[in-house]
Motif scaffolding. Structure first.
Motif, PDB file in Angstrom:
ATOM      1  N   VAL A  87      -5.262   1.020   1.887  1.00 24.93           N
ATOM      2  CA  VAL A  87      -5.791  -0.394   0.827  1.00 24.93           C
ATOM      3  C   VAL A  87      -4.956  -0.935  -0.060  1.00 24.93           C
ATOM      4  N   PRO A  88      -4.997  -2.051   0.117  1.00 20.90           N
ATOM      5  CA  PRO A  88      -3.148  -2.722  -0.907  1.00 20.90           C
ATOM      6  C   PRO A  88      -4.377  -2.602  -2.655  1.00 20.90           C
ATOM      7  N   ASP A  89      -2.677  -1.742  -3.097  1.00 23.38           N
ATOM      8  CA  ASP A  89      -2.698  -1.116  -3.768  1.00 23.38           C
ATOM      9  C   ASP A  89      -3.794  -1.828  -5.169  1.00 23.38           C
ATOM     10  N   THR A  94      -0.109   3.801  -2.415  1.00 23.36           N
ATOM     11  CA  THR A  94      -0.905   4.938  -3.194  1.00 23.36           C
ATOM     12  C   THR A  94      -2.148   5.025  -2.032  1.00 23.36           C
ATOM     13  N   ASP A 111      -3.050   4.208   2.143  1.00 22.92           N
ATOM     14  CA  ASP A 111      -4.288   4.896   2.650  1.00 22.92           C
ATOM     15  C   ASP A 111      -5.482   3.619   2.987  1.00 22.92           C
ATOM     16  N   GLN A 162      -7.494  -2.039  -5.479  1.00 18.36           N
ATOM     17  CA  GLN A 162      -7.721  -0.577  -6.324  1.00 18.36           C
ATOM     18  C   GLN A 162      -7.196  -0.888  -7.581  1.00 18.36           C
ATOM     19  N   ASP A 199       0.880  -1.259   0.336  1.00 13.53           N
ATOM     20  CA  ASP A 199      -0.157  -0.129   0.292  1.00 13.53           C
ATOM     21  C   ASP A 199       0.922   1.047   0.497  1.00 13.53           C
TER      22      ASP A 199
HETATM   23 CA   LIG Z   1      -3.517   2.138  -1.570  1.00 13.01          CA
END
Ligand SMILES: [Ca+2]
Ligand SMILES: [Ca+2]
Ligand SMILES: [Ca+2]
Length: 835
Positions: free
Chosen positions: A494-496, A477, A492, A499, A475
């Motif tokens: 959440v695993p990028d 990003t 943020d 996303q 993570d």
């Molecule tokens: Ca992220």
């Protein structure tokens, strides 16, 4: 000054007086030591019109410095200016000449160009059986283009007048009525004339009868003389950043027979031998892996008996670590290859190779060298290519939110990026009508800004595979679909990768829901937007196109304009594409479940609908045979666990493996997690065969990987090859040799022809490539994490990858499809090494 000139004159006499002669060789090009002159070994048949890879070419002391030699219709031809068809090619060793027939069907204009080796020069003559047609009289000429990065800042003399090639273009132009310009490819226009109805025509930097180019550099020195007609020198960069320096003579009007003669004499350094290219992994090596440098040698070079590995100690002192024999591999195209095996060295440290007087840059041997190989791609390259988002990195904005006005239904039309809209729209929309809801999610294709649907499907599939297999929680990003904002290097929670999957799926689901099936592409409507360099937000004006307004006019409320810049959705229905989308939606729905349940459900709904409709359409069209639904059935089974998908997959896979085991093995391996032990056992002989296939490349070429020879270089194939090896090793460690896991990484990270730079921008390598064909290519830069296609093969025997000239896409562009495949490769590679 005078003294220098006298010295130069003396050098020239010696240089040009060196008798050896340009002779046609067996490969049908003119050759002397240090100089190759190719005559339409590469005709103008690339996929994208003038690819700056064709016509008469000069390879000068190992570097291709000139191309584009042909009868052309422009002072400085752009990519979409017309190119000549080659109607004949006659090679005559008796007269030491090659004759090319050229034709411009748009103007019913034929010419012949004869190139003859005469001493150390080639004589180029143009013959006309009929005069130049009136429409292009005064425009048609003979051109030869020189690579700016090899000539800028160097001197030239035109009829003795001193000058210097400019580093950046700043010469003079005029404008002329559009009607005087030769038609461009398919009638497209590369420029926006701002309502003036005039085009820009560059003025020459110089003109005269004899030009000496790069008098200050013996490797680039060329003399060109035109007996009858003035030579004019243009700077093509003034029209297009990828333009070359153009030397040109206008064909005389009203004349037939031999109408033009040039003498082109590239200087050859007497006895020149190309410096060896020592190929090795710029990322380095883990201690236990095989370590073999491949050294590329001029065919006149004599191999040394040994090479040496030196270690740079922690206090900065240098120690000899290893000396070993040089083994000959043999010849491969124009060079000879030898190998230096230093696998015996296992001590972690900083090393370099010395071969004769030549030292490489340093590299690492260490357990952790591969740890970061995908970080730049996932943390930087992929998020920068997120469409319909504002993308920030520290103090820098990569781009604002593009295409706020959305996408219009494409009218029936041709296109410049290999698409077209058929006679019908296949949708409920009228041509030019706004299709709502498409300006969400998705990824820029590559160095351009379109959403190639096929490529975006590949992206989501690649990322889902990476997610399901390796569960990267990385993570780095910040992604807010609500704010339409991406911030690099800001975690943020959440695993990028989730996303990224979500972002790709958002656009593709919108296509399926709004259009009813998949668009072939969401792309530019006008060519002068397609070659855009800069912030994607400025491609369109953000206002809806209103055909009732005049061009450049803005409505009173500021919301519409008469500028036809809105992007188009190309919507001709292609059931195969829908089929592929069905696969991807099934996979995406699995990955998104529990993270974005609504989107997961929408994806699954579209998957089932498209699967059914595509099957019906293909059955109706008798296209069942080309369905290619093997991977789809597997994905659908994985998503739904419905037995009939599994049955269909099992019906297809064994036949596919018997027909082509090497290209279908990856799909067969992907199925293993869902299959029983009997399936795995039945797969064993195919994996055994794959191990033989891997070893076959040791005989095919010195680098031991599949090297593509197409007009888009083959690092993508090497990455796929490496991925399949990793997966095969993962499931069948007793059948696949661990040593073979490193083949693809070696090649991609620097052990390849031409130079030894890593083909991946930035992280991990001591010497990554420095320039790429990204959307920042006009700055001679790169977007970190990009993977270049790499070593482009030029007929008949030349590999090439420019690292001072980004503009050849076949060598230097990276695609979102290819770069997400690299993420899988890198993840799989790290994963199997960790075991
Ligand atoms: Ca992220
Ligand atoms: Ca594209
Ligand atoms: Ca617009």
């Amino acid at each position: 000054m005078k003294k220098t000139m006298l010295l130069m004159a003396a050098t020239l006499i010696t240089a040009f007086g060196y008798a050896q002669g340009l002779k046609l060789n067996d490969l049908e090009y003119f050759e002397r030591q240090g100089v190759n002159v190719l005559v339409f070994s590469n005709p103008f048949t690339g996929g994208f019109n003038d690819e700056k890879n064709s016509g008469i070419e000069i390879i000068h002391h190992g570097v291709r410095t000139a191309q584009g030699g042909a009868v052309r219709l422009n002072n400085a031809p752009e990519q979409w200016d017309l190119v000549p068809q080659m109607t004949s090619r006659k090679v005559d060793p008796a007269t030491n000449s090659i004759e090319i027939g050229m034709r411009y069907p748009d103007y019913d204009f034929d010419s012949r160009v004869v190139v003859t080796g005469k001493g150390d020069a080639v004589e180029i003559s143009v013959y006309l059986d009929k005069p130049v047609p009136d429409a292009i009289a005064g425009e048609a000429g003979f051109n030869l283009e020189f690579l700016p990065s090899q000539y800028w800042n160097k001197t030239f003399l035109m009829d003795g007048r001193l000058n210097r090639f400019p580093r950046y273009t700043a010469s003079e132009t005029i404008t002329r009525p559009n009607q005087e310009k030769a038609r461009q490819f398919k009638g497209f226009k590369t420029y926006d004339d701002r309502g003036t109805d005039r085009f820009i025509d560059p003025l020459p930097l110089e003109q005269g009868h004899t030009i000496l180019m790069a008098t200050d550099d013996p490797e680039r020195l060329v003399k060109v003389t035109s007996q009858d007609i003035d030579l004019k020198l243009y700077d093509g960069r003034i029209l297009a950043q990828n333009g070359w320096f153009v030397l040109r003579s206008i064909l005389p009007a009203g004349k037939t027979g031999k109408v033009l003669t040039w003498t082109v004499e590239p200087h050859a350094i007497p006895g020149w031998i190309r410096e060896p290219n020592i190929g090795f992994s710029q990322v380095g090596y883990v201690p236990t892996q095989p370590k073999v440098a491949v050294i590329e040698l001029d065919k006149k070079d004599t191999p040394k008996a040994t090479a040496t590995l030196f270690r740079i100690m922690n206090d900065g002192s240098i120690q000899k670590a290893f000396e070993g024999g040089i083994q000959s591999w043999g010849s491969y195209f124009k060079y000879n290859y030898v190998k230096f095996d230093f696998s015996a060295v296992r001590e972690p440290g900083v090393y370099y190779i010395q071969y004769g007087d030549l030292k490489t840059n340093d590299f690492l041997i260490d357990e952790h060298v591969y740890d970061k190989i995908t970080d730049a791609t996932t943390d930087v390259w992929i998020p920068i290519h997120m469409n319909h988002m504002f993308v920030n990195e520290g103090y820098r904005v990569w781009h604002g939110e593009p295409f706020k006005e959305g996408y219009l239904q494409a009218p029936p039309s041709d296109h410049f990026d290999m698409h077209r809209q058929g006679a019908t729209t296949d949708t409920k929309y009228q041509p030019y009508e706004l299709i709502p809801g498409l300006n969400v999610g998705g990824y820029f294709d590559a160095g351009d800004f379109d959403i190639e649907t096929g490529a975006n499907i590949g992206v989501v599939q690649n990322l889902v595979r990476a997610w399901e297999l390796f569960h990267s929680q990385r993570d780095e990003t910040f992604v807010s679909e609500q704010q339409r904002y991406v911030d690099l290097h800001r975690p943020d929670g959440v695993p990028d990768i989730l996303q990224f999957i979500e972002h790709g799926t958002l656009n593709l689901v919108a296509q399926a829901e709004q259009i009813g099936h998949m668009a072939t592409t969401l792309s530019n409507s006008v060519l002068d937007n397609y070659h855009h360099l800069g912030d994607a937000t400025s491609i369109t004006d953000g206002r809806h196109y209103d055909r009732s307004l005049k061009p450049y006019e803005v409505s009173a409320d500021g919301k519409s304009s008469g500028t036809p810049d809105d992007m188009w959705a190309f919507t001709s229905r292609n059931p195969r594409l829908d089929f592929n989308a069905a696969t991807m939606f099934a996979a995406a729905s699995r990955a998104l479940e529990g993270y974005n349940d609504d989107l997961a459900q929408r994806a699954l709904t579209q998957s089932k609908r498209l699967m059914q409709e595509a099957t019906e359409l293909m059955t109706a069209n008798n296209q069942q045979g080309q369905m290619g639904g093997m991977a789809t059935n597997l994905q659908l089974y994985a998503a739904t666990h419905e037995q009939h998908y599994l049955d269909s997959f099992l019906q297809q896979i064994w036949t596919a493996l018997d027909n082509n085991a090497t290209s279908n093995l990856q799909t067969a391996l992907d199925a293993i997690p869902y299959m029983d032990e009997a399936y795995k056992q039945r797969l064993r002989p195919y994996v055994q065969k794959y191990q033989e296939y891997i070893l076959s490349f040791d005989k095919d070429n010195p680098y031991g990987v599949p090297i593509g020879l197409g007009n888009w270089a083959g690092s993508g194939n090497v990455v796929s090859f490496g991925t399949t090896i990793c997966f095969a090793y993962l499931y069948f460690p007793d059948l696949i040799r661990k040593d073979d896991l490193y083949r693809a990484a070696n090649y991609i990270f620097g052990c390849h022809p031409y130079h030894n730079y890593s083909l991946v921008a930035a992280v991990g390598a001591a010497r990554p490539k420095a320039v790429f064909y990204g959307n920042n290519r006009a700055d001679f830069s790169f977007i970190p994490g990009n993977v270049a296609p790499g070593l482009l093969f030029r007929q008949p025997d030349h590999f090439e990858n420019y690292d001072d000239w980004p503009f050849l896409w076949g060598q230097n562009e990276g695609t979102v499809g290819g770069n997400t495949q690299y993420v899988i490769f890198g993840s799989a590679f790290q994963n199997v090494l960790a075991k």
